[in-house]
Scaffold this active site. Structure first.
Site, PDB file in Angstrom:
ATOM      1  N   LYS A 220     -26.417 -47.186  27.783  1.00 48.09           N
ATOM      2  CA  LYS A 220     -26.061 -47.809  28.973  1.00 48.09           C
ATOM      3  C   LYS A 220     -24.639 -47.904  29.138  1.00 48.09           C
ATOM      4  O   LYS A 220     -23.807 -47.636  28.390  1.00 48.09           O
ATOM      5  CB  LYS A 220     -26.928 -49.126  29.016  1.00 48.09           C
ATOM      6  CG  LYS A 220     -28.230 -49.096  29.105  1.00 48.09           C
ATOM      7  CD  LYS A 220     -28.901 -48.566  30.464  1.00 48.09           C
ATOM      8  CE  LYS A 220     -30.377 -48.811  30.510  1.00 48.09           C
ATOM      9  NZ  LYS A 220     -31.089 -47.983  29.455  1.00 48.09           N
TER      10      LYS A 220
ATOM     11  N   SER B  25     -32.914 -43.462  33.218  1.00 49.64           N
ATOM     12  CA  SER B  25     -31.996 -44.556  33.940  1.00 49.64           C
ATOM     13  C   SER B  25     -30.728 -44.352  33.902  1.00 49.64           C
ATOM     14  O   SER B  25     -29.727 -44.952  34.485  1.00 49.64           O
ATOM     15  CB  SER B  25     -32.051 -45.980  33.111  1.00 49.64           C
ATOM     16  OG  SER B  25     -31.260 -45.850  31.850  1.00 49.64           O
TER      17      SER B  25
END
Length: 213
Positions: A170, A133
């Site tokens: 993230k 991701s």
């Protein structure tokens, strides 16, 4: 013959492994520990160490590295040595998801010795990435990311965060009334941190090491 910083670090790793495990590391393990693309780089540095008289190698043995000269005497009767500030010995603490969060695994699996210049700020440990991701930030599945332990982070920084005992890496976005963790891959959705969730910043991303695959 003078040794480079990398060769001194390899020699220290060899001495440490002999002291703790009773056997020296293999060439493959040395290559992996220093992030070399293959064993040929490890062989080059081992040849330099042998030419300098720091080690000798037993032909035909996978773990045929032996300390020699001053290095062998230092192991037999260790002297007080200054701590080097240009080399890091970092624990690898389980995995971190660059995808969906996965259960935290903070047991130390291994240690990696490498030059400090790979990271900024200086990391406290490494985490192994699982998932893609964060692909568009150049962070790929299987990478080892350096983590600087801190509870403080600014919006726009890449963080390692804990959400209900799960760990993920993230891009942090702090809004007026919400916190979001953004992927850097359009195939993944942002994670919005809910008020009732147990959320904490575990550290800042500060660089990566890509093991030879």
């Amino acid at each position: 013959m003078g040794l480079t910083d990398t060769q001194q670090a390899i020699l220290a790793l060899i001495a440490e492994r002999i002291e703790t495990d009773g056997v020296p590391p293999s060439q493959t393990e040395i290559a992996r520990a220093f992030g070399f693309k293959g064993v040929r780089a490890a062989q080059y540095h081992l040849e330099a160490l042998e030419q300098a008289g720091a080690i000798r190698r037993v032909p035909g043995q996978a773990r045929g590295i032996r300390l020699a000269g001053a290095a062998a005497h230092a192991r037999a009767a260790p002297a007080e040595e200054p701590v080097r500030d240009d080399v890091l010995r970092l624990p690898v603490l389980g995995r971190v998801a660059a995808g969906l969060p996965i259960g935290a695994d903070i047991g130390s699996d291994d240690f990696v010795v490498l030059d400090r210049v790979f990271f900024s700020p200086s990391p406290d440990y490494l985490l192994k990435v699982q998932g893609d991701s964060m692909r568009d930030e150049g962070i790929f599945n299987g990478d080892l990311i350096g983590v600087h332990r801190t509870r403080d982070a600014r919006s726009g920084q890449i963080v390692v965060a804990r959400i209900d005992e799960e760990i993920t890496v993230k891009l942090l976005k702090i809004g007026k009334d919400r916190i979001r963790l953004l992927p850097r891959n359009p195939d993944y959705a942002p994670i919005e941190v809910l008020p009732d969730q147990d959320f904490a910043i575990e550290g800042l991303y500060c660089g990566l090491l890509r093991p030879n695959r």
